[in-house]
Design an enzyme around this catalytic site. Sequence first.
Site, PDB file in Angstrom:
ATOM      1  CG  HIS A 119      -2.088  -0.915   1.051  1.00 37.14           C
ATOM      2  ND1 HIS A 119      -3.339  -0.496   0.703  1.00 37.14           N
ATOM      3  CD2 HIS A 119      -2.156  -2.261   1.133  1.00 37.14           C
ATOM      4  CE1 HIS A 119      -4.141  -1.538   0.593  1.00 37.14           C
ATOM      5  NE2 HIS A 119      -3.444  -2.627   0.854  1.00 37.14           N
ATOM      6  CG  ASP A 150      -4.446   3.368   0.761  1.00 32.31           C
ATOM      7  OD1 ASP A 150      -3.712   2.877  -0.100  1.00 32.31           O
ATOM      8  OD2 ASP A 150      -5.330   2.721   1.364  1.00 32.31           O
TER       9      ASP A 150
END
Length: 469
Positions: A17, A115
């Site tokens: 991520h 994110d």
Amino acid sequence: MAKTTHIAIVSGPGFSHLVPIVEFSKRLIKLHPNFHVNCIIPSFGSPSESSKAYLKTLPSNIDTILLPPISKEQLPQGVHPAILIQLTITLSLPSIHEALKSLCSKAPLTALVVDVFAFQALEYAKEFNALSYFYFPSSAMILSLLMHAPKLNEEVSGEYKDLTEPIRLPGCVPVMGVDLPDPAQDRSSEIYNHFLERAKAMVTADGILINTFLEMEPGAIRALQEFENGKIRLYPVGPITQKGASNEADESDKCLRWLDKQPPCSVLYVSFGSGGTLSQNQINELASGLELSGQRFLWVLRAPSNSASAAYLEASKEDPLQFLPSGFLERTKEKGLVVASWAPQVQVLSHNSVGGFLSHCGWNSILESVQEGVPLITWPLFAEQRMNAVMLTDGLKVALRPKFNEDGIVEKEEIAKVIKCLMDGEEGIGMRERMGNLKDSAASALKDGSSSQTLSQLASQWECFSGNC
């Protein structure tokens, strides 16, 4: 001299991520050097060695803020990785807020980019008078599902996986309910509720940056730009992938030296990503299938794991090669190389002896394959990977998808069949050609085409917002 424009990004926890959103930041400051990026990083446990090594390579105008890690004791055991990621960010929200407050006391913040799992942090943008954006590290097709999820949730009764007709998302290839991402497979679950929450949060941002490019997903991107009369501003800025040298030179040299000795386009690269593991039974079938195919292969093997969350949290310390069938390495030593846990993927895919990629269909791996023009065999394991596989096989027609039996296993005969078809068959030739065209489109999008222009427009908007027009 142009004034510095400050932006902050919030990554998700975990290397897979962290990399996509940081690679976007690197691309931004390479093209627009008067930007400064502060990267706020939540983590469970202390950051991995790969994350630390990666962060040391960043240029001087990207600063990193490592938040106090969330201990594994605070997280439930045996749950889906998406729950672990979401909980880690939720527990890190006070630290994220403090970090932003500290940054804004030194210089005004122009934009906050988060994110998708950090959707709760987006509300801080208003407090600090900053523009708000999501960085979506996956495909336009997955984003389309997310955008339409609240409406689908109202219209469809029962489980999606039981639907007999495919779901038709505007501009996308039809997809069966069983191929939707993990969170959508059980509508009574906590993970599905998080999925819907994320979907509703997406439309509240000033824009969504997405790691794809117009030429790869024209239908899906255009449909999203028209979604609810242009409700969202979409910025396709991809393909953004990690380039550069690795810090694992020994393994790297071994793989590349072996590839140097193989004929052009003759090797199938087999890898299931940093979080992908197979059962012992499936390792046996894959080994037998590779052997049966008679094709050359480079296989990155990880030790089997009982659950996705265990594999996600902690890589096995066991030697993966001990899980291979007896005598396999000896019998295949002329044709194959098996390496433990890791290989320099971009260098492998760019090597002229590699002619195919058997992949778990993580989006980063797909984009790397596209940029190197390597067709695929899709072997999705979890998350959104089944939907990615549908797009590659039915939409772009650059991949083959083996059939799983009723026990969820791909048998050796099926494995050998798809490998031969990709590496030796007529179908494989067409796929290689289409992938070559996609490779050219990707290079042009990044050089001075669609993605490069989109990023320049976005940078100009940010500069104007901060008074640097």
